[in-house]
Enzyme design. Structure first.
Site, short mmCIF file in Angstrom:
data_model
loop_
_atom_site.label_atom_id
_atom_site.label_comp_id
_atom_site.label_asym_id
_atom_site.label_seq_id
_atom_site.Cartn_x
_atom_site.Cartn_y
_atom_site.Cartn_z
N ALA A 66 45.41 34.99 37.94
CA ALA A 66 45.62 36.35 38.41
C ALA A 66 47.12 36.64 38.27
CB ALA A 66 45.18 36.48 39.85
N GLY A 109 42.88 31.99 38.29
CA GLY A 109 41.85 32.97 37.93
C GLY A 109 41.35 32.79 36.50
N GLU A 112 38.75 30.24 36.78
CA GLU A 112 37.61 30.88 37.47
C GLU A 112 36.86 31.82 36.53
OE1 GLU A 112 40.35 32.10 40.56
OE2 GLU A 112 39.10 31.11 42.06
N GLU A 132 46.69 27.32 42.58
CA GLU A 132 47.08 28.32 43.58
C GLU A 132 47.84 27.71 44.75
OE1 GLU A 132 44.06 28.11 42.17
OE2 GLU A 132 43.35 30.11 41.60
#
Ligand code: CAA
Length: 258
Positions: A66, A109, A112, A132
């Site tokens: 992200a 992300g 993911e 993260e």
């Protein structure tokens, strides 16, 4: 397809290739990129000629997570109100099979996003991780759940608590990726795999995928019930009649998607 697009898409026969296109930021998944990805997938879902989708980045990076710059100062309420990460669920809900073709970084992300796909083809240079923790948060787009289901709780715990990353070979050994290919051919291999799936009767593909996916979410009894219901349901399709008749008549089936 324009150069400004954060997401590019091309259609090759029954296969669509969707490319994340923010190379300078290593395909960091900004809200705008995610919006474009959701919109692109919606268009491809509505296009009956597309049967399977390949999602890729570039050789250096599938996606480095992200967009940290877009969320560094955000409040929880802003994140919640904007559906900053919850919107990503729409990607996992795509009704057509998606194959991730991953080279380089699949971090946070990005990892993911790859795990939201149905299969993962990795280049030899692919690296997977949920780093993260290094920036004071935890995975928010499914990492703690999907990675744990994919590679088991002990390995997932180590990766998520230390932020350590794994190579393509480790990811393969742990069952996270379907296969590893040379950097020169990972995308074409993913497209070939997609083309094979695209030849199959689409309603059977859809119901099979729904049943396999249910294995991660339901009890064995519920999963078996869904599988059987979907099996019976396919006897209502022309492709079931054609597939079985073609077998008996020793010829190649001609599937129509009906
Ligand atoms: N967000 C925003 N920008 C990013 C980014 C990210 N996740 N990852 C890389 N970039 C940007 C860098 O800021 C840099 O931009 P500038 O040139 O403007 O400085 C550019 O991409 C190139 O990155 P690096 O210079 O850092 O390249 P590198 O080769 O030295 O390192 C890397 C590569 C190891 C992937 C490193 O960029 C990195 O660690 N990125 C962050 C990985 C990460 O923490 N991801 C998790 C994000 S949080 C998340 O994903 C939450 C969730 O669960 C949804």
């Amino acid at each position: 397809m324009t150069d400004e697009s954060l997401v590019l898409s091309t259609i090759d026969g029954r296969v669509a290739i969707v490319t994340l296109n923010r190379p300078k930021a290593l395909n960091a998944l900004s809200p705008a990129l995610i919006e474009q990805l959701i919109a692109t997938l919606a268009q491809l879902e509505a296009n009956d000629s597309v049967r399977c989708i390949v999602l890729t980045g570039n050789e250096r990076s599938f996606a480095a997570g992200a967009d940290i710059k877009a969320m560094v100062d955000a409040t929880p309420m802003e994140m919640y109100r904007d559906g900053a990460i919850s919107r990503w669920a729409k990607i996992a809900q795509c009704s057509k099979p998606i194959i991730a073709a991953v080279s380089g970084y699949a971090f946070g992300g990005g990892c993911e996003l790859a795990m939201m796909c149905d299969m993962i083809i990795a280049s030899e240079s692919a690296q997977f991780g949920q780093p993260e923790i290094n920036i004071g948060v935890i995975p928010g787009a499914g990492g703690t759940q999907r990675l744990t289901r994919a590679i088991g709780p002990y390995r997932a715990m180590e990766m998520i608590l230390t932020g350590s990353t794994i190579s393509a070979q480790e990811a393969f050994d742990y069952g996270l990726v379907n296969r590893i290919c040379p950097v020169e051919s990972y995308l074409t291999e993913a497209v070939k795999l997609a083309a094979r799936i695209a030849e199959q009767p689409p309603l059977a593909v859809q119901l099979a995928r729904e049943a396999v996916r249910a294995a991660a979410e339901r009890t064995l009894r519920e999963g078996l019930e869904l599988e059987l219901r979907n099996f019976y349901l396919l006897f209502d399709t022309a492709d079931q009649k054609e597939g079985m008749r073609a077998f008996i008549e020793k010829r190649k089936p001609n599937f129509t998607g009906e």
